[in-house]
Enzyme design. Structure first.
Site, mmCIF file in Angstrom:
data_model
loop_
_atom_site.group_PDB
_atom_site.id
_atom_site.type_symbol
_atom_site.label_atom_id
_atom_site.label_comp_id
_atom_site.label_asym_id
_atom_site.label_seq_id
_atom_site.Cartn_x
_atom_site.Cartn_y
_atom_site.Cartn_z
ATOM 1 N N LEU A 127 -2.763 -9.046 -6.146
ATOM 2 C CA LEU A 127 -1.981 -10.211 -5.542
ATOM 3 C C LEU A 127 -3.298 -10.908 -5.067
ATOM 4 O O LEU A 127 -4.107 -10.650 -4.245
ATOM 5 C CB LEU A 127 -1.206 -9.851 -4.457
ATOM 6 C CG LEU A 127 -0.433 -10.638 -3.775
ATOM 7 C CD1 LEU A 127 1.100 -10.391 -3.133
ATOM 8 C CD2 LEU A 127 -1.237 -11.551 -2.607
ATOM 9 N N HIS A 231 -10.170 -3.694 3.523
ATOM 10 C CA HIS A 231 -11.105 -5.050 3.723
ATOM 11 C C HIS A 231 -10.482 -5.855 4.599
ATOM 12 O O HIS A 231 -9.097 -6.022 4.845
ATOM 13 C CB HIS A 231 -11.266 -5.688 2.529
ATOM 14 C CG HIS A 231 -12.442 -6.756 2.355
ATOM 15 N ND1 HIS A 231 -12.297 -8.150 2.883
ATOM 16 C CD2 HIS A 231 -13.730 -6.763 2.007
ATOM 17 C CE1 HIS A 231 -13.357 -8.910 2.824
ATOM 18 N NE2 HIS A 231 -14.415 -7.891 2.181
#
Length: 338
Positions: A127, A231
């Protein structure tokens, strides 16, 4: 809204590549490698075309399209079943407790064990939303459209769905987890290993990674600190996954140490709450905003739209959304509250 999700086509390659170049690296499912992306689109075309209703080594790629201009502003992917043609590796974090009678102490050591526990699961991934479009719920549209596709074609997917989130890395794209572990066995930097994995798969992991458990206490603090952490740019994605019912059960990515989260397919929130409803007609542009999906395989399309339920459980939908999905009165669609 003038955006819809549709199945990717081979002629989307240029837009697909342009999006991949914006990721900043570390996206195994979206490498900035033109030939690899071309192969992905070919594999997706084969997945959409495959006959049968059973899980397989399929890839389905979707595009977020601005209907009026045709511009591609985002993408996402669904994998039918991982580990069907090659092993699917993860590290499992666990705790080994040992007692020393002589010292009178109990020692609890966390370990990382190479495992293929998640083989057979379906996967959502890849995505990415163009940085200029990160508002208005388009990321949510991308994410949730995958669950509507899974519900539409349920026999093609496993009983568990997983998602791998990108782990922590520095601005140059180097991963402290990889540098402390994988880099010692492969003689590659993280960007090199990630590119190799995206192009050639993970068999080299089986060939060269140690099969014995890794004691986390033997890793430097810089590596231990990022294990199981997404992240910073992936925290919103993790939140969306958690809202759908995904949980982290101590599995991590073997490359960057990012978390791998899982959910039972039929317990995913969007899968549970979406209903098949018949379209009774139009409603102007009134009613609450809903997410809707129509079409099968190549013809799959999803978008937001104002819709109103009638007393007999049918839907009245704004004309614009009906036009974007290519549907009309009498058709049945999947719909769920935004």
């Amino acid at each position: 809204m003038s955006y819809r999700i549709r199945a990717a086509r081979p002629d989307d390659l240029r837009a697909f590549y342009d999006l991949a170049k914006l990721t900043g690296g570390g996206f195994t499912n979206l490498p900035a490698e033109r030939a690899t992306l071309e192969d992905k689109l070919a594999r997706s075309e084969a997945g959409f075309s495959r006959p049968g209703e059973n899980p397989g080594d399929d890839l389905y790629v979707f595009m977020l399209e601005h209907v009026e201009t045709g511009a591609i502003r985002g993408t996402c992917q669904v994998f039918g079943a991982v580990g069907t043609d090659r092993p699917f590796y993860s590290y499992l974090m666990s705790t080994l407790t040992q007692k020393s009678e002589e010292l009178g102490r109990i020692f609890r050591n966390q370990t990382l064990t190479l495992t293929t526990d998640l083989e057979g699961s379906s996967e959502v991934g890849g995505l990415f939303l163009h940085p200029q479009e990160r508002a208005g719920g388009l990321g949510m549209l991308l994410a949730r459209s995958r669950y509507l596709f899974i519900k539409q074609h349920r026999p093609r997917f496993g009983d568990t769905v997983l998602a791998e989130l990108r782990g922590v890395m520095d601005q140059a794209g180097h991963s402290p987890f990889w540098d402390a572990l994988g880099g010692r066995f492969f003689g590659m930097t993280f960007p090199e290993a990630d590119e190799f994995n995206a192009t050639h798969g993970t068999q080299f992991i089986a060939d060269l990674f140690p099969k014995t458990p890794i004691y986390m206490s033997m890793l430097p603090e810089s590596a231990r600190a990022v294990i199981g952490q997404p992240h910073p740019t992936g925290r919103a994605a993790l939140k969306m996954l958690e809202n759908e019912g995904f949980v982290w059960d101590s599995y991590i990515d073997i490359f960057d140490g990012g978390p791998t989260v899982t959910a039972r397919t039929d317990r995913i929130k969007t899968v549970m709450e979406a209903d098949w409803l018949r379209i009774a007609g139009t409603n102007g542009a009134d009613g609450p905003m809903m997410m809707m999906a129509a079409g099968v395989m190549h013809d799959f399309v999803a978008c937001y739209g104002h819709a109103t339920k009638t007393d007999n459980g049918e839907l009245l939908i704004e004309p614009k959304s009906m036009e974007m999905m290519g549907i009309g009165p009498g058709d049945r669609i999947l719909a769920v509250s935004r």
